[in-house]
Design a protein around this motif. Structure first.
Motif: not given
Lengths: 253, 227
Positions: A212, A235-239, A245, A247-249
Protein backbone atom coordinates in the motif's frame (compact mmCIF):
# COMPACT_ATOMS: atom_id res chain seq x y z
CA UNK A 1 -1.91 11.48 -18.87
CA UNK A 2 -1.50 8.35 -21.00
CA UNK A 3 0.90 5.83 -19.59
CA UNK A 4 3.21 3.75 -21.71
CA UNK A 5 2.75 0.02 -21.34
CA UNK A 6 6.06 -1.61 -20.37
CA UNK A 7 4.87 -5.21 -20.09
CA UNK A 8 1.81 -6.63 -21.80
CA UNK A 9 1.05 -10.13 -20.52
CA UNK A 10 -1.34 -12.16 -22.65
CA UNK A 11 -2.94 -15.46 -21.62
CA UNK A 12 0.04 -16.57 -19.62
CA UNK A 13 0.02 -20.12 -18.24
CA UNK A 14 2.97 -21.50 -16.33
CA UNK A 15 3.64 -25.08 -15.28
CA UNK A 16 6.02 -26.73 -12.84
CA UNK A 17 5.93 -30.18 -14.50
CA UNK A 18 2.23 -31.07 -14.52
CA UNK A 19 1.29 -28.48 -11.92
CA UNK A 20 -0.28 -25.38 -13.38
CA UNK A 21 1.08 -22.54 -11.23
CA UNK A 22 -0.32 -19.68 -13.30
CA UNK A 23 -3.47 -19.69 -15.37
CA UNK A 24 -4.68 -17.24 -17.97
CA UNK A 25 -2.86 -14.19 -16.68
CA UNK A 26 -3.59 -11.04 -18.70
CA UNK A 27 -2.11 -7.83 -17.37
CA UNK A 28 -0.44 -4.62 -18.40
CA UNK A 29 2.36 -3.09 -16.36
CA UNK A 30 2.97 0.58 -16.94
CA UNK A 31 6.31 2.28 -17.36
CA UNK A 32 7.80 4.32 -14.53
CA UNK A 33 5.83 3.34 -11.48
CA UNK A 34 5.66 0.58 -8.92
CA UNK A 35 3.35 -2.39 -9.33
CA UNK A 36 2.90 -4.60 -6.26
CA UNK A 37 1.94 -8.26 -6.51
CA UNK A 38 0.14 -9.56 -3.43
CA UNK A 39 -1.58 -12.77 -2.44
CA UNK A 40 -1.25 -15.69 -0.03
CA UNK A 41 1.72 -18.08 -0.16
CA UNK A 42 1.59 -20.30 -3.22
CA UNK A 43 -0.71 -17.98 -5.16
CA UNK A 44 1.79 -17.60 -8.01
CA UNK A 45 2.96 -14.03 -7.47
CA UNK A 46 6.69 -14.85 -7.30
CA UNK A 47 6.34 -17.28 -10.20
CA UNK A 48 4.74 -14.50 -12.21
CA UNK A 49 7.50 -12.06 -11.24
CA UNK A 50 10.15 -14.51 -12.42
CA UNK A 51 8.34 -14.96 -15.72
CA UNK A 52 9.02 -11.29 -16.45
CA UNK A 53 12.74 -11.88 -16.98
CA UNK A 54 12.57 -15.60 -17.65
CA UNK A 55 14.23 -16.57 -14.41
CA UNK A 56 11.94 -19.60 -14.38
CA UNK A 57 13.81 -20.97 -17.40
CA UNK A 58 16.37 -22.16 -14.86
CA UNK A 59 13.82 -24.53 -13.26
CA UNK A 60 13.86 -27.99 -14.91
CA UNK A 61 10.52 -29.31 -16.22
CA UNK A 62 8.90 -25.87 -16.09
CA UNK A 63 7.24 -24.52 -19.18
CA UNK A 64 5.19 -21.56 -20.20
CA UNK A 65 2.48 -20.71 -22.72
CA UNK A 66 1.12 -17.32 -23.71
CA UNK A 67 3.04 -14.16 -24.40
CA UNK A 68 4.79 -11.42 -22.46
CA UNK A 69 5.68 -8.33 -24.45
CA UNK A 70 8.40 -6.03 -23.17
CA UNK A 71 7.77 -3.01 -25.31
CA UNK A 72 7.04 -4.58 -28.68
CA UNK A 73 9.16 -7.66 -28.16
CA UNK A 74 7.75 -11.02 -27.04
CA UNK A 75 10.27 -12.14 -24.43
CA UNK A 76 9.31 -15.78 -24.99
CA UNK A 77 10.03 -15.59 -28.73
CA UNK A 78 12.64 -18.19 -29.79
CA UNK A 79 15.20 -15.61 -30.93
CA UNK A 80 15.32 -13.71 -27.63
CA UNK A 81 18.75 -13.28 -26.04
CA UNK A 82 17.92 -14.08 -22.41
CA UNK A 83 21.14 -12.50 -21.10
CA UNK A 84 20.22 -9.25 -22.83
CA UNK A 85 16.66 -9.55 -21.49
CA UNK A 86 17.95 -9.84 -17.91
CA UNK A 87 20.11 -6.78 -18.47
CA UNK A 88 16.95 -4.88 -19.38
CA UNK A 89 14.97 -6.46 -16.56
CA UNK A 90 17.07 -6.61 -13.38
CA UNK A 91 16.17 -8.43 -10.22
CA UNK A 92 16.63 -8.08 -6.47
CA UNK A 93 15.92 -11.05 -4.22
CA UNK A 94 14.56 -11.56 -0.74
CA UNK A 95 17.90 -12.29 0.86
CA UNK A 96 20.73 -9.89 0.07
CA UNK A 97 23.26 -11.85 -2.01
CA UNK A 98 26.36 -9.71 -2.56
CA UNK A 99 29.38 -11.34 -4.17
CA UNK A 100 32.25 -12.07 -1.76
CA UNK A 101 34.14 -9.15 -3.25
CA UNK A 102 34.69 -5.51 -2.43
CA UNK A 103 31.81 -3.04 -2.44
CA UNK A 104 33.25 -1.46 -5.58
CA UNK A 105 33.64 -4.77 -7.41
CA UNK A 106 30.08 -5.82 -6.60
CA UNK A 107 28.74 -2.84 -8.49
CA UNK A 108 31.44 -2.84 -11.18
CA UNK A 109 30.93 -6.54 -11.98
CA UNK A 110 28.03 -6.16 -14.36
CA UNK A 111 29.67 -3.18 -16.01
CA UNK A 112 32.89 -5.09 -16.67
CA UNK A 113 30.90 -8.00 -18.11
CA UNK A 114 29.25 -5.47 -20.39
CA UNK A 115 32.61 -4.22 -21.63
CA UNK A 116 33.40 -1.22 -19.42
CA UNK A 117 37.19 -0.89 -19.50
CA UNK A 118 37.82 2.82 -18.89
CA UNK A 119 38.63 3.13 -15.18
CA UNK A 120 37.33 6.69 -14.81
CA UNK A 121 34.06 5.83 -16.54
CA UNK A 122 33.75 2.69 -14.45
CA UNK A 123 34.31 4.64 -11.25
CA UNK A 124 31.77 7.25 -12.28
CA UNK A 125 29.17 4.59 -13.11
CA UNK A 126 29.75 2.80 -9.79
CA UNK A 127 29.35 6.06 -7.89
CA UNK A 128 26.15 6.92 -9.75
CA UNK A 129 24.66 3.50 -9.00
CA UNK A 130 25.55 3.75 -5.32
CA UNK A 131 24.08 7.26 -5.17
CA UNK A 132 20.90 6.05 -6.88
CA UNK A 133 20.68 3.19 -4.39
CA UNK A 134 21.05 5.70 -1.50
CA UNK A 135 24.19 3.94 -0.28
CA UNK A 136 27.00 6.22 -1.50
CA UNK A 137 27.26 8.36 1.65
CA UNK A 138 27.59 5.28 3.81
CA UNK A 139 30.27 3.48 1.77
CA UNK A 140 32.20 6.14 -0.17
CA UNK A 141 35.15 5.92 2.22
CA UNK A 142 35.39 2.15 2.15
CA UNK A 143 34.72 1.09 -1.40
CA UNK A 144 37.50 -1.47 -1.21
CA UNK A 145 36.15 -3.12 1.93
CA UNK A 146 34.37 -6.45 1.65
CA UNK A 147 30.67 -6.20 0.84
CA UNK A 148 30.07 -8.96 3.36
CA UNK A 149 30.98 -6.52 6.14
CA UNK A 150 27.93 -4.38 5.41
CA UNK A 151 24.70 -4.66 7.41
CA UNK A 152 21.80 -6.60 5.91
CA UNK A 153 20.04 -3.40 4.84
CA UNK A 154 23.21 -2.01 3.28
CA UNK A 155 23.84 -5.30 1.50
CA UNK A 156 20.35 -5.17 0.02
CA UNK A 157 20.89 -1.61 -1.21
CA UNK A 158 24.23 -2.75 -2.64
CA UNK A 159 22.37 -5.46 -4.56
CA UNK A 160 20.02 -2.75 -5.84
CA UNK A 161 23.05 -0.64 -6.87
CA UNK A 162 24.48 -3.70 -8.62
CA UNK A 163 21.22 -4.19 -10.48
CA UNK A 164 21.04 -0.48 -11.39
CA UNK A 165 24.64 -0.36 -12.65
CA UNK A 166 23.78 -1.93 -16.01
CA UNK A 167 20.97 0.65 -16.48
CA UNK A 168 18.00 -1.70 -16.60
CA UNK A 169 14.56 -0.54 -17.73
CA UNK A 170 12.75 -2.65 -15.16
CA UNK A 171 13.60 -3.72 -11.63
CA UNK A 172 11.93 -6.84 -10.25
CA UNK A 173 11.94 -7.10 -6.47
CA UNK A 174 11.03 -10.35 -4.74
CA UNK A 175 10.23 -9.44 -1.12
CA UNK A 176 13.23 -7.12 -0.97
CA UNK A 177 12.70 -6.05 2.63
CA UNK A 178 11.34 -9.18 4.29
CA UNK A 179 14.71 -10.09 5.81
CA UNK A 180 15.40 -6.57 7.07
CA UNK A 181 14.72 -4.67 10.28
CA UNK A 182 12.14 -1.82 10.28
CA UNK A 183 14.69 0.98 9.72
CA UNK A 184 16.40 -0.83 6.85
CA UNK A 185 12.94 -1.62 5.47
CA UNK A 186 12.03 2.05 5.62
CA UNK A 187 15.16 2.93 3.65
CA UNK A 188 14.30 0.39 0.97
CA UNK A 189 10.76 1.76 0.77
CA UNK A 190 12.04 5.34 0.47
CA UNK A 191 14.40 4.12 -2.24
CA UNK A 192 11.55 2.51 -4.17
CA UNK A 193 9.73 5.87 -4.09
CA UNK A 194 12.78 7.49 -5.69
CA UNK A 195 13.52 4.74 -8.18
CA UNK A 196 9.99 4.49 -9.52
CA UNK A 197 10.37 7.99 -10.97
CA UNK A 198 12.90 6.57 -13.42
CA UNK A 199 12.37 2.80 -13.56
CA UNK A 200 9.51 0.39 -13.87
CA UNK A 201 9.37 -1.53 -10.61
CA UNK A 202 7.48 -4.73 -9.95
CA UNK A 203 7.55 -5.84 -6.34
CA UNK A 204 6.32 -8.99 -4.64
CA UNK A 205 5.55 -8.51 -0.99
CA UNK A 206 3.80 -10.41 1.77
CA UNK A 207 3.44 -7.18 3.65
CA UNK A 208 0.23 -5.57 2.49
CA UNK A 209 0.98 -2.31 4.25
CA UNK A 210 4.24 -2.18 2.32
CA UNK A 211 2.41 -2.78 -0.95
CA UNK A 212 0.00 0.00 0.00
CA UNK A 213 2.84 2.38 0.83
CA UNK A 214 5.17 1.91 -2.13
CA UNK A 215 3.09 0.94 -5.12
CA UNK A 216 0.87 2.80 -7.58
CA UNK A 217 -0.84 -0.32 -8.89
CA UNK A 218 -1.58 -3.50 -6.95
CA UNK A 219 -2.41 -6.89 -8.39
CA UNK A 220 -4.00 -9.58 -6.24
CA UNK A 221 -3.21 -13.20 -7.12
CA UNK A 222 -4.98 -16.24 -5.75
CA UNK A 223 -4.45 -19.89 -6.69
CA UNK A 224 -2.52 -19.05 -9.82
CA UNK A 225 -5.00 -16.51 -11.13
CA UNK A 226 -4.92 -12.77 -11.26
CA UNK A 227 -8.09 -11.88 -9.36
CA UNK A 228 -8.05 -8.10 -9.35
CA UNK A 229 -5.73 -5.32 -10.35
CA UNK A 230 -6.19 -1.60 -9.88
CA UNK A 231 -4.86 1.60 -8.41
CA UNK A 232 -3.37 0.81 -5.03
CA UNK A 233 -5.44 3.38 -3.15
CA UNK A 234 -8.67 2.03 -4.61
CA UNK A 235 -7.73 -1.61 -4.12
CA UNK A 236 -6.94 -1.12 -0.44
CA UNK A 237 -9.90 1.11 0.37
CA UNK A 238 -12.60 -0.06 -2.03
CA UNK A 239 -11.74 -3.30 -3.83
CA UNK A 240 -14.20 -4.39 -6.50
CA UNK A 241 -14.32 -8.10 -5.68
CA UNK A 242 -15.29 -9.82 -2.46
CA UNK A 243 -12.39 -12.26 -2.77
CA UNK A 244 -9.91 -9.34 -2.75
CA UNK A 245 -11.75 -7.69 0.13
CA UNK A 246 -11.71 -10.92 2.14
CA UNK A 247 -7.96 -11.33 1.59
CA UNK A 248 -6.85 -7.81 2.38
CA UNK A 249 -9.08 -7.59 5.44
CA UNK A 250 -7.70 -10.87 6.72
CA UNK A 251 -10.88 -12.91 6.42
CA UNK A 252 -8.99 -15.69 4.69
CA UNK A 253 -5.41 -16.41 3.87
CA UNK B 1 -3.61 -15.11 7.83
CA UNK B 2 -7.12 -14.90 9.25
CA UNK B 3 -7.30 -12.03 11.71
CA UNK B 4 -9.75 -13.53 14.19
CA UNK B 5 -8.71 -11.42 17.16
CA UNK B 6 -8.93 -8.19 15.17
CA UNK B 7 -12.39 -9.05 13.88
CA UNK B 8 -13.51 -9.95 17.40
CA UNK B 9 -12.34 -6.50 18.55
CA UNK B 10 -14.05 -4.87 15.58
CA UNK B 11 -17.30 -6.67 16.52
CA UNK B 12 -16.90 -5.34 20.05
CA UNK B 13 -16.49 -1.81 18.68
CA UNK B 14 -19.72 -2.23 16.68
CA UNK B 15 -21.50 -3.45 19.82
CA UNK B 16 -20.36 -0.26 21.59
CA UNK B 17 -21.88 1.79 18.76
CA UNK B 18 -25.20 -0.11 19.15
CA UNK B 19 -25.09 0.71 22.86
CA UNK B 20 -24.50 4.39 22.11
CA UNK B 21 -27.30 4.35 19.51
CA UNK B 22 -29.70 2.83 22.06
CA UNK B 23 -28.80 5.54 24.61
CA UNK B 24 -29.11 8.35 22.06
CA UNK B 25 -32.44 6.99 20.87
CA UNK B 26 -33.72 6.82 24.43
CA UNK B 27 -32.65 10.46 24.93
CA UNK B 28 -34.39 11.53 21.74
CA UNK B 29 -37.61 9.63 22.52
CA UNK B 30 -37.68 10.97 26.08
CA UNK B 31 -36.88 14.53 24.97
CA UNK B 32 -39.79 14.47 22.53
CA UNK B 33 -42.11 12.88 25.08
CA UNK B 34 -41.06 15.32 27.83
CA UNK B 35 -41.78 18.27 25.50
CA UNK B 36 -45.11 16.90 24.25
CA UNK B 37 -46.36 15.81 27.70
CA UNK B 38 -44.77 18.73 29.59
CA UNK B 39 -42.93 16.31 31.87
CA UNK B 40 -40.05 18.13 33.57
CA UNK B 41 -38.99 15.08 35.61
CA UNK B 42 -38.46 13.12 32.41
CA UNK B 43 -36.59 16.09 30.93
CA UNK B 44 -34.22 16.08 33.91
CA UNK B 45 -33.39 12.39 33.34
CA UNK B 46 -32.08 13.31 29.85
CA UNK B 47 -29.74 15.94 31.30
CA UNK B 48 -28.56 13.47 33.94
CA UNK B 49 -28.03 10.71 31.36
CA UNK B 50 -25.88 12.74 28.96
CA UNK B 51 -22.68 11.92 30.81
CA UNK B 52 -23.09 8.23 30.01
CA UNK B 53 -23.29 8.98 26.27
CA UNK B 54 -20.17 11.16 26.48
CA UNK B 55 -18.33 8.28 28.15
CA UNK B 56 -19.38 5.88 25.38
CA UNK B 57 -18.07 8.34 22.79
CA UNK B 58 -14.69 8.41 24.53
CA UNK B 59 -14.69 4.63 24.68
CA UNK B 60 -15.42 4.39 20.93
CA UNK B 61 -12.62 6.88 20.20
CA UNK B 62 -10.19 4.87 22.29
CA UNK B 63 -11.13 1.54 20.72
CA UNK B 64 -11.03 3.00 17.19
CA UNK B 65 -7.63 4.65 17.60
CA UNK B 66 -6.24 1.47 19.07
CA UNK B 67 -7.44 -0.63 16.13
CA UNK B 68 -6.16 1.92 13.60
CA UNK B 69 -2.73 2.08 15.24
CA UNK B 70 -2.22 -1.57 16.04
CA UNK B 71 -4.13 -3.45 13.35
CA UNK B 72 -3.74 -1.24 10.29
CA UNK B 73 -7.15 -2.20 8.89
CA UNK B 74 -7.87 -2.28 5.17
CA UNK B 75 -10.84 -1.79 2.84
CA UNK B 76 -14.25 -2.32 4.50
CA UNK B 77 -12.67 -2.68 7.96
CA UNK B 78 -10.86 0.64 7.52
CA UNK B 79 -14.05 2.31 6.29
CA UNK B 80 -15.95 0.77 9.22
CA UNK B 81 -13.63 2.24 11.83
CA UNK B 82 -13.42 5.67 10.18
CA UNK B 83 -17.22 5.63 9.71
CA UNK B 84 -17.82 4.60 13.33
CA UNK B 85 -15.68 7.49 14.59
CA UNK B 86 -17.77 9.92 12.55
CA UNK B 87 -21.07 8.27 13.56
CA UNK B 88 -20.23 8.34 17.26
CA UNK B 89 -19.38 12.03 16.96
CA UNK B 90 -22.75 12.68 15.31
CA UNK B 91 -24.61 10.64 17.94
CA UNK B 92 -22.92 12.55 20.74
CA UNK B 93 -24.07 15.80 19.14
CA UNK B 94 -27.60 14.38 18.82
CA UNK B 95 -27.53 13.63 22.55
CA UNK B 96 -26.37 17.22 23.20
CA UNK B 97 -29.34 18.51 21.19
CA UNK B 98 -31.62 16.32 23.33
CA UNK B 99 -30.16 17.95 26.46
CA UNK B 100 -30.87 21.33 24.90
CA UNK B 101 -34.49 20.29 24.22
CA UNK B 102 -34.79 19.04 27.82
CA UNK B 103 -33.51 22.34 29.26
CA UNK B 104 -36.04 24.34 27.18
CA UNK B 105 -38.77 21.89 28.15
CA UNK B 106 -38.08 22.43 31.87
CA UNK B 107 -38.53 26.19 31.29
CA UNK B 108 -41.76 25.65 29.35
CA UNK B 109 -43.14 23.36 32.06
CA UNK B 110 -42.94 26.25 34.55
CA UNK B 111 -45.36 28.35 32.49
CA UNK B 112 -48.79 27.87 30.90
CA UNK B 113 -48.70 25.97 27.57
CA UNK B 114 -48.43 27.84 24.30
CA UNK B 115 -50.96 27.61 21.50
CA UNK B 116 -50.72 24.16 19.78
CA UNK B 117 -48.30 24.08 16.81
CA UNK B 118 -49.28 21.12 14.59
CA UNK B 119 -46.03 21.29 12.55
CA UNK B 120 -44.07 20.60 15.76
CA UNK B 121 -45.61 17.13 16.08
CA UNK B 122 -44.81 16.44 12.40
CA UNK B 123 -41.22 17.63 12.96
CA UNK B 124 -40.87 15.34 15.99
CA UNK B 125 -42.26 12.44 13.94
CA UNK B 126 -39.91 12.85 10.97
CA UNK B 127 -36.85 13.47 13.17
CA UNK B 128 -37.42 10.35 15.23
CA UNK B 129 -38.06 8.34 12.08
CA UNK B 130 -34.85 9.57 10.42
CA UNK B 131 -32.69 8.69 13.42
CA UNK B 132 -34.39 5.31 13.81
CA UNK B 133 -33.85 4.46 10.12
CA UNK B 134 -30.22 5.66 10.18
CA UNK B 135 -29.40 3.45 13.16
CA UNK B 136 -31.14 0.49 11.54
CA UNK B 137 -29.23 1.10 8.30
CA UNK B 138 -26.00 0.97 10.31
CA UNK B 139 -27.03 -2.22 12.11
CA UNK B 140 -27.93 -3.93 8.82
CA UNK B 141 -25.17 -2.19 6.78
CA UNK B 142 -27.95 -1.37 4.34
CA UNK B 143 -26.68 1.27 1.94
CA UNK B 144 -29.96 1.28 0.00
CA UNK B 145 -32.00 2.28 3.07
CA UNK B 146 -29.30 4.78 4.07
CA UNK B 147 -29.54 6.49 0.68
CA UNK B 148 -33.26 7.17 1.24
CA UNK B 149 -32.74 9.13 4.46
CA UNK B 150 -31.14 12.38 3.14
CA UNK B 151 -34.27 13.10 1.07
CA UNK B 152 -36.33 13.19 4.29
CA UNK B 153 -34.23 16.08 5.54
CA UNK B 154 -36.13 18.45 3.23
CA UNK B 155 -39.35 17.45 4.97
CA UNK B 156 -37.78 18.20 8.37
CA UNK B 157 -36.60 21.61 7.10
CA UNK B 158 -40.11 22.37 5.83
CA UNK B 159 -41.74 21.55 9.20
CA UNK B 160 -39.11 23.67 10.98
CA UNK B 161 -40.02 26.62 8.77
CA UNK B 162 -43.71 26.08 9.49
CA UNK B 163 -43.04 26.09 13.26
CA UNK B 164 -40.98 29.25 12.94
CA UNK B 165 -43.59 30.99 10.79
CA UNK B 166 -46.47 30.00 13.09
CA UNK B 167 -44.73 31.11 16.27
CA UNK B 168 -43.53 34.42 14.78
CA UNK B 169 -47.08 35.16 13.62
CA UNK B 170 -48.31 34.30 17.10
CA UNK B 171 -45.76 36.69 18.63
CA UNK B 172 -46.80 39.43 16.20
CA UNK B 173 -50.44 39.15 17.27
CA UNK B 174 -51.27 41.47 20.13
CA UNK B 175 -51.73 40.16 23.66
CA UNK B 176 -53.09 42.22 26.49
CA UNK B 177 -50.46 43.44 28.90
CA UNK B 178 -46.70 43.93 28.60
CA UNK B 179 -45.73 41.05 30.92
CA UNK B 180 -47.99 38.58 29.13
CA UNK B 181 -46.48 39.63 25.80
CA UNK B 182 -42.95 39.12 27.15
CA UNK B 183 -43.86 35.69 28.55
CA UNK B 184 -45.42 34.66 25.25
CA UNK B 185 -42.29 35.73 23.41
CA UNK B 186 -40.05 33.84 25.82
CA UNK B 187 -42.11 30.64 25.51
CA UNK B 188 -42.31 30.91 21.74
CA UNK B 189 -38.57 31.54 21.39
CA UNK B 190 -37.82 28.50 23.57
CA UNK B 191 -40.12 26.45 21.35
CA UNK B 192 -38.40 27.77 18.23
CA UNK B 193 -35.06 26.72 19.73
CA UNK B 194 -36.50 23.23 20.33
CA UNK B 195 -37.56 23.07 16.67
CA UNK B 196 -34.02 24.09 15.65
CA UNK B 197 -32.62 21.29 17.84
CA UNK B 198 -34.90 18.77 16.13
CA UNK B 199 -33.89 20.07 12.73
CA UNK B 200 -30.20 19.64 13.70
CA UNK B 201 -30.94 16.07 14.84
CA UNK B 202 -32.47 15.40 11.41
CA UNK B 203 -29.28 16.80 9.81
CA UNK B 204 -27.08 14.62 12.01
CA UNK B 205 -29.22 11.57 11.22
CA UNK B 206 -28.61 12.35 7.54
CA UNK B 207 -24.88 12.43 8.28
CA UNK B 208 -25.10 9.01 9.93
CA UNK B 209 -26.92 7.63 6.88
CA UNK B 210 -24.18 9.05 4.63
CA UNK B 211 -21.50 7.40 6.78
CA UNK B 212 -23.35 4.08 6.50
CA UNK B 213 -23.36 4.32 2.69
CA UNK B 214 -19.63 5.11 2.82
CA UNK B 215 -18.89 2.12 5.03
CA UNK B 216 -21.02 -0.27 2.98
CA UNK B 217 -20.01 0.83 -0.51
CA UNK B 218 -16.94 3.03 -0.16
CA UNK B 219 -18.71 5.85 -1.97
CA UNK B 220 -19.06 9.26 -0.40
CA UNK B 221 -22.63 10.49 -0.94
CA UNK B 222 -22.17 13.60 1.23
CA UNK B 223 -23.45 16.84 -0.26
CA UNK B 224 -24.94 15.06 -3.29
CA UNK B 225 -28.45 16.07 -2.29
CA UNK B 226 -27.42 19.72 -2.15
CA UNK B 227 -25.58 19.90 -5.49
Amino acid sequence: MTQTVKFAVKDLDFYYGDFKALEGICMEIHERGATALIGPSGCGKSTFLRCLNRMNDLIPSSHVSGEIFLGDQNIYAPDIDVVHLRRRVGMVFQKPNPFPKTIFENVAYGLRVNGYRNKAALREAVEKSLVDAALWDEVKDRLNASALGLSGGQQQRLCIARALAVRPEVLLMDEPASALDPIATQKIEDLIHELKQHYTIVIVTHNMQQAARVSDITAFFYMGRLIETGETETLFTRPQLKQTEDYITGRFG
Amino acid sequence: MERQNFHKELDHLKMTVYKMAASARKSLDNACKAYQERDDDLAQTIIDGDREINQIELDIDRQSLRLLALEQPMARDLRMIVGIMRISNDMERIADQCVNIAERTIFLCQHPPIEPVPAMDSLIGITRKMFFLAVNAFRDMDAQSAREIPAMDDEADEYTMQVLKGLIEDMASSSPGFEKRVLKMRRNIQTIIISRCLERIADLSTNIAEHVAFIAEGINIKHQNKQ
